[in-house]
Enzyme design. Structure first.
Site, mmCIF file in Angstrom:
data_model
loop_
_atom_site.group_PDB
_atom_site.id
_atom_site.type_symbol
_atom_site.label_atom_id
_atom_site.label_comp_id
_atom_site.label_asym_id
_atom_site.label_seq_id
_atom_site.Cartn_x
_atom_site.Cartn_y
_atom_site.Cartn_z
ATOM 1 N N CYS A 1 0.820 -1.213 0.000
ATOM 2 C CA CYS A 1 0.000 0.000 0.000
ATOM 3 C C CYS A 1 0.854 1.263 0.000
ATOM 4 O O CYS A 1 1.839 1.372 0.744
ATOM 5 C CB CYS A 1 -0.930 -0.004 1.218
ATOM 6 S SG CYS A 1 -2.043 1.411 1.285
ATOM 7 N N CYS B 1 0.714 23.142 5.151
ATOM 8 C CA CYS B 1 0.869 21.693 5.012
ATOM 9 C C CYS B 1 2.003 21.350 4.056
ATOM 10 O O CYS B 1 2.150 20.200 3.658
ATOM 11 C CB CYS B 1 -0.444 21.066 4.512
ATOM 12 S SG CYS B 1 -0.991 21.692 2.906
ATOM 13 N N CYS C 1 -6.980 -0.588 8.247
ATOM 14 C CA CYS C 1 -6.145 0.602 8.089
ATOM 15 C C CYS C 1 -5.953 1.219 9.463
ATOM 16 O O CYS C 1 -6.847 1.899 9.984
ATOM 17 C CB CYS C 1 -6.792 1.612 7.138
ATOM 18 S SG CYS C 1 -5.723 3.033 6.793
ATOM 19 N N GLU D 1 -12.385 33.498 2.270
ATOM 20 C CA GLU D 1 -12.276 32.156 1.699
ATOM 21 C C GLU D 1 -12.826 32.181 0.272
ATOM 22 O O GLU D 1 -13.799 32.885 -0.017
ATOM 23 C CB GLU D 1 -13.051 31.153 2.558
ATOM 24 C CG GLU D 1 -13.257 29.778 1.973
ATOM 25 C CD GLU D 1 -11.957 29.068 1.631
ATOM 26 O OE1 GLU D 1 -11.886 28.480 0.538
ATOM 27 O OE2 GLU D 1 -11.020 29.098 2.465
#
Length: 410
Positions: A69, A367, A146, A293
């Site tokens: 995976c 991120c 998972c 936004e």
């Protein structure tokens, strides 16, 4: 092609081991620093490496799908060096931009597992596969477990597979975005077969049978049994179908705590790339907030949350594409603090305007260490002083890392 003995000295930014040689770096998938491996080498990569001397930091992977995976890359590394590597990803990105700074230790924010998962489904003969792509492959791993996901999502995997099989296109893949909310799972299916409309009654029944809060297909809400609610610091918010949220609740709480602490006693705060209001709703308990936004669904969810909220200071908002139309210097002067949390591409245009402003405190949430470092370089060159950088890990066993940077203008 003869085999070579290689000594791994470090981990690359994707989690592969790197062996430094006279002919250049060789990438060794699955190897750890300090390990000696034997492998054939082709185009700078080790093929079928065999570990002859394992690292003391090597651990047994916690998932049976790990070898194939592509969802995880570092289950075989012990937690302490793993978190140190995550910190180094941020440190190295800053250094690449000429920013030498003592980055804080990584905060592990993976408790409870990821509440948001993006799964892929496809056909394999008469069977449906649901899961993640294999490492460096377009083939799909049909997952049965998972360990990085919220248990509620894992328990629903058989039902989600049955749901996907109803709307799979004859060729290609579809995507399921699954979000664990306080009222149940919210599932948004994208790239479904165009003929799904004739199956709406059956899809609605499966939604009830599986116990989902809501099902959406290709942007259309098929059935909402219960509004899928998120708790934004005590304020209820209905999630937009397939909309963005922080991957783990622990990370949302940690990032919010860092942002609130960085904003301090600011009375007027702009929250840029505000999404559905993760930071804005919390900041508004002590400051007047203006949220900006570009996504219409996120703004709509934010508006509904505001209408039901009490005890907040003044909150305003606008829908605006900050890549095309960043807040300019004159607009920014109204605020004591500015928060920005952009997608992976970063916020270069907005950072350039902030660098011209007199805003006292800037909180950069990111991120992507590379674009964070670029944006921080712009702000530092504009006269801001970096006060802290804190990595936050919410994507366990992966190369992804969040970070919160605090800057002030002296």
């Amino acid at each position: 092609m003869s085999e070579r003995e290689l000594t791994v000295s470090e981990l690359g930014h994707r989690g592969d081991g790197i062996a430094r040689t006279d002919t250049g770096p060789i990438y060794v998938a699955g190897a750890l620093p300090g390990e000696v491996v034997r492998a054939r080498v082709e185009n700078g990569r080790a093929l079928d490496p065999v570990i002859e001397t394992p690292s003391k930091d090597r651990r047994q992977p916690v998932c049976k799908h790990y070898d194939a995976c592509g969802g995880c890359s570092l289950q075989h590394l012990a937690e302490e060096p793993y978190l140190a590597w995550k910190r180094d990803l941020v440190t190295n990105a800053l250094s690449d931009r000429g920013i030498e700074f003592a980055v804080s230790d990584t905060i592990a924010a993976t408790a409870g597992g990821r509440r948001r998962a993006v799964l892929t489904a496809t056909r394999a003969g008469r069977h449906t596969l649901l899961g993640y792509h294999e490492k460096a492959s377009h083939r799909l791993v049909d997952i049965e477990e998972c360990p990085v996901l919220d248990p509620a999502i894992v328990s629903a995997l058989p039902g989600l597979k049955a749901l996907a099989s109803e709307v799979l296109p004859k060729k290609g893949e579809l995507r399921l975005t699954v979000l664990c909310t306080t009222t149940g799972l919210d599932v948004a299916i994208d790239k479904a077969d165009k003929g799904y409309e004739r199956k709406i009654p059956g899809l609605s029944q499966k939604t009830v049978d599986i116990g989902l809060a809501r099902l959406s297909v290709n942007g259309e809400v098929i059935l909402e049994v219960r509004p899928p609610l998120l708790d934004m610091g005590g304020i209820g918010l209905v999630a937009a179908p397939g909309g963005f949220t922080q991957a783990t609740l622990a990370a949302e709480q940690t990032l919010s705590r860092l942002v609130m602490a960085g904003a301090g006693k600011a009375k007027k705060v702009a929250d840029l790339f505000s999404g559905a209001g993760t930071f804005a709703l919390r900041l508004a308990r002590s400051a007047n907030v203006h949220a900006v936004e570009g996504d219409a669904a996120a703004i709509a969810g934010f508006d509904k949350a505001l209408r039901k909220s009490q005890g907040l200071k003044k909150v305003t908002y606008e829908r605006r594409d900050l890549y095309r139309r960043p807040l300019v210097r004159d607009e920014l002067e109204a605020f004591d603090a500015v928060v920005f949390d952009p997608p992976r591409a970063g916020a270069q245009a907005q950072a350039e305007q902030l660098a011209l402003s007199k805003v006292r405190t800037i909180l950069a949430v990111s991120c992507n260490p590379a674009t964070l470092a670029r944006d921080l370089r712009i702000l530092i060159d504009g006269g801001y002083v970096l006060q802290s950088v804190t990595p936050v890990d919410q994507f366990h066993y992966s190369p992804h890392i969040e970070a919160v940077a605090v800057l002030t203008r002296e």
